[in-house]
Motif scaffolding. Structure first.
Motif, PDB file in Angstrom:
ATOM      1  N   ARG A 120      -6.490   2.478  -0.684  1.00 16.94           N
ATOM      2  CA  ARG A 120      -7.883   2.031  -0.645  1.00 16.94           C
ATOM      3  C   ARG A 120      -8.550   2.151  -2.012  1.00 16.94           C
ATOM      4  O   ARG A 120      -9.648   1.640  -2.201  1.00 16.94           O
ATOM      5  N   THR A 121      -7.880   2.818  -2.940  1.00 16.03           N
ATOM      6  CA  THR A 121      -8.467   3.017  -4.271  1.00 16.03           C
ATOM      7  C   THR A 121      -7.762   2.215  -5.358  1.00 16.03           C
ATOM      8  O   THR A 121      -8.321   2.030  -6.438  1.00 16.03           O
ATOM      9  N   HIS A 122      -6.554   1.746  -5.078  1.00 14.69           N
ATOM     10  CA  HIS A 122      -5.772   1.040  -6.088  1.00 14.69           C
ATOM     11  C   HIS A 122      -5.365  -0.336  -5.562  1.00 14.69           C
ATOM     12  O   HIS A 122      -4.555  -0.426  -4.643  1.00 14.69           O
ATOM     13  N   PRO A 123      -5.936  -1.412  -6.104  1.00 16.31           N
ATOM     14  CA  PRO A 123      -5.508  -2.747  -5.671  1.00 16.31           C
ATOM     15  C   PRO A 123      -4.010  -2.926  -5.891  1.00 16.31           C
ATOM     16  O   PRO A 123      -3.451  -2.436  -6.880  1.00 16.31           O
ATOM     17  N   LEU A 124      -3.353  -3.605  -4.978  1.00 18.90           N
ATOM     18  CA  LEU A 124      -1.914  -3.838  -5.077  1.00 18.90           C
ATOM     19  C   LEU A 124      -1.680  -5.253  -5.593  1.00 18.90           C
ATOM     20  O   LEU A 124      -2.149  -6.223  -4.997  1.00 18.90           O
ATOM     21  N   VAL A 125      -0.965  -5.370  -6.702  1.00 15.94           N
ATOM     22  CA  VAL A 125      -0.699  -6.667  -7.330  1.00 15.94           C
ATOM     23  C   VAL A 125       0.752  -7.064  -7.091  1.00 15.94           C
ATOM     24  O   VAL A 125       1.671  -6.254  -7.272  1.00 15.94           O
ATOM     25  N   ILE A 126       0.941  -8.304  -6.684  1.00 10.47           N
ATOM     26  CA  ILE A 126       2.266  -8.871  -6.422  1.00 10.47           C
ATOM     27  C   ILE A 126       2.553  -9.909  -7.501  1.00 10.47           C
ATOM     28  O   ILE A 126       1.695 -10.747  -7.804  1.00 10.47           O
ATOM     29  N   GLY A 127       3.745  -9.860  -8.078  1.00  6.80           N
ATOM     30  CA  GLY A 127       4.081 -10.853  -9.094  1.00  6.80           C
ATOM     31  C   GLY A 127       5.480 -10.655  -9.645  1.00  6.80           C
ATOM     32  O   GLY A 127       6.226  -9.775  -9.213  1.00  6.80           O
ATOM     33  N   ARG A 128       5.820 -11.473 -10.609  1.00  5.09           N
ATOM     34  CA  ARG A 128       7.146 -11.406 -11.227  1.00  5.09           C
ATOM     35  C   ARG A 128       7.251 -10.282 -12.255  1.00  5.09           C
ATOM     36  O   ARG A 128       8.336  -9.771 -12.527  1.00  5.09           O
ATOM     37  N   SER A 129       6.140  -9.914 -12.860  1.00  2.00           N
ATOM     38  CA  SER A 129       6.149  -8.896 -13.896  1.00  2.00           C
ATOM     39  C   SER A 129       6.601  -7.543 -13.346  1.00  2.00           C
ATOM     40  O   SER A 129       6.245  -7.166 -12.219  1.00  2.00           O
ATOM     41  N   GLU A 130       7.372  -6.815 -14.150  1.00  2.33           N
ATOM     42  CA  GLU A 130       7.813  -5.483 -13.755  1.00  2.33           C
ATOM     43  C   GLU A 130       6.643  -4.510 -13.667  1.00  2.33           C
ATOM     44  O   GLU A 130       6.779  -3.433 -13.093  1.00  2.33           O
ATOM     45  N   GLU A 131       5.504  -4.873 -14.240  1.00  2.00           N
ATOM     46  CA  GLU A 131       4.329  -4.010 -14.199  1.00  2.00           C
ATOM     47  C   GLU A 131       3.548  -4.142 -12.892  1.00  2.00           C
ATOM     48  O   GLU A 131       2.627  -3.366 -12.644  1.00  2.00           O
ATOM     49  N   CYS A 132       3.907  -5.131 -12.064  1.00  3.76           N
ATOM     50  CA  CYS A 132       3.214  -5.311 -10.791  1.00  3.76           C
ATOM     51  C   CYS A 132       3.635  -4.213  -9.807  1.00  3.76           C
ATOM     52  O   CYS A 132       4.727  -3.649  -9.898  1.00  3.76           O
ATOM     53  N   ASP A 133       2.764  -3.930  -8.837  1.00  3.10           N
ATOM     54  CA  ASP A 133       3.083  -2.946  -7.808  1.00  3.10           C
ATOM     55  C   ASP A 133       4.256  -3.409  -6.958  1.00  3.10           C
ATOM     56  O   ASP A 133       5.098  -2.612  -6.566  1.00  3.10           O
ATOM     57  N   ILE A 134       4.284  -4.699  -6.651  1.00  2.00           N
ATOM     58  CA  ILE A 134       5.443  -5.303  -5.990  1.00  2.00           C
ATOM     59  C   ILE A 134       5.982  -6.354  -6.942  1.00  2.00           C
ATOM     60  O   ILE A 134       5.361  -7.395  -7.161  1.00  2.00           O
ATOM     61  N   SER A 135       7.134  -6.074  -7.525  1.00  2.62           N
ATOM     62  CA  SER A 135       7.744  -6.987  -8.496  1.00  2.62           C
ATOM     63  C   SER A 135       8.790  -7.843  -7.792  1.00  2.62           C
ATOM     64  O   SER A 135       9.746  -7.313  -7.212  1.00  2.62           O
ATOM     65  N   LEU A 136       8.590  -9.150  -7.827  1.00  2.47           N
ATOM     66  CA  LEU A 136       9.505 -10.100  -7.199  1.00  2.47           C
ATOM     67  C   LEU A 136      10.116 -10.959  -8.294  1.00  2.47           C
ATOM     68  O   LEU A 136       9.512 -11.925  -8.752  1.00  2.47           O
ATOM     69  N   PRO A 137      11.324 -10.614  -8.754  1.00  2.00           N
ATOM     70  CA  PRO A 137      11.928 -11.291  -9.906  1.00  2.00           C
ATOM     71  C   PRO A 137      12.481 -12.656  -9.557  1.00  2.00           C
ATOM     72  O   PRO A 137      13.676 -12.832  -9.343  1.00  2.00           O
ATOM     73  N   ASP A 138      11.607 -13.631  -9.511  1.00  2.00           N
ATOM     74  CA  ASP A 138      12.002 -15.005  -9.210  1.00  2.00           C
ATOM     75  C   ASP A 138      11.116 -15.923 -10.045  1.00  2.00           C
ATOM     76  O   ASP A 138       9.909 -15.717 -10.131  1.00  2.00           O
ATOM     77  N   ARG A 139      11.703 -16.949 -10.641  1.00  2.00           N
ATOM     78  CA  ARG A 139      10.948 -17.800 -11.557  1.00  2.00           C
ATOM     79  C   ARG A 139       9.864 -18.612 -10.860  1.00  2.00           C
ATOM     80  O   ARG A 139       8.954 -19.123 -11.519  1.00  2.00           O
ATOM     81  N   GLN A 140       9.933 -18.731  -9.528  1.00  2.00           N
ATOM     82  CA  GLN A 140       8.885 -19.443  -8.810  1.00  2.00           C
ATOM     83  C   GLN A 140       7.642 -18.574  -8.611  1.00  2.00           C
ATOM     84  O   GLN A 140       6.578 -19.075  -8.261  1.00  2.00           O
TER      85      GLN A 140
END
Length: 225
Positions: A36-56
């Motif tokens: 509730r205090t830290h927004p969760l970011v999804i993306g390709r970057s390794e710095e994201c909270d959820i890192s999805l390594p796909d070029r799309q």
């Protein structure tokens, strides 16, 4: 940053945190708790909270934020879009228990609200095709294609996968599969034969679903379960 260890801890204590569960991707079943205090970011970057390594997937693709009375999902201007329950996300939307988030038509995440029972497995989590671009391994319904696809078969499948369900023309297939040919010396019969062999390899594991679809007059596209 949320971790899987956190998810096990809160689950054993009756789980007060909402969570995301990966339904489609190379690590299907993986879970992330929401804060509730830290927004969760999804993306390709390794710095994201959820890192999805796909070029799309865009470097920073989508974000989930606590808004005081619930969680909200927003797209961060991604190239290939974010979908919520099958609908293109054009503005921030609240999340409800059981909602399905789809990232670039590649990954599916289930939102499980606080206090709800998190499913250990999903009925369809092992259905369909998964491709790991890092290892070049392909799974059909949870089963690894072994022996691996030939180089040309893999290049064809990768081109179809990279189109995100869109049509790949014969010219694009030639460029992707036979880059050294520069469009010369590759006949339509050669393309058709390669498509047929790829379908045969897929059918060795799953012959009940047509993954590689012919779009007459245009090319081919990949349809996943």
């Amino acid at each position: 940053m949320p971790t899987e260890t956190n998810i096990q801890d809160v689950t054993s204590k009756g789980r007060e945190n909402a969570m995301l569960v990966l339904q489609r991707g190379a690590e299907a079943g993986r879970r992330w708790p929401l804060s509730r205090t830290h927004p969760l970011v999804i993306g390709r970057s390794e710095e994201c909270d959820i890192s999805l390594p796909d070029r799309q997937v865009s470097r920073t693709h989508a974000r989930i934020t606590w808004m005081g009375d619930g969680y909200q999902l927003e797209d961060l201007g991604s190239k290939n879009g974010t979908h919520l329950n099958g609908q293109d996300l054009t503005k921030p939307m609240p999340l409800h228990d059981g909602d399905e988030i789809q990232i670039a038509l590649r990954f599916k995440l289930a939102f499980v609200d606080a206090g709800a029972t998190a499913p250990l497995t999903f009925e369809n989590e092992n259905l369909g095709m998964r491709l790991d671009p890092e290892t070049r391994q392909i799974w059909i319904n949870g089963a690894l294609i072994d022996p691996p696809l030939s180089l040309h078969q893999y290049r064809l499948l990768e081109a179809l996968w990279g189109a995100g369900g869109g049509v790949v023309t014969r010219e694009q297939i030639v460029d992707a599969v036979w880059p050294e040919a520069s469009g010369e010396g590759v006949s339509e019969q050669a393309i058709d034969a390669l498509v047929r062999r790829l379908r045969e390899r897929i059918a060795e594991i799953d012959d009940s679903f047509r993954y590689v679809v012919t779009v007459r007059g245009h090319g081919f596209r990949l349809e996943n379960r």
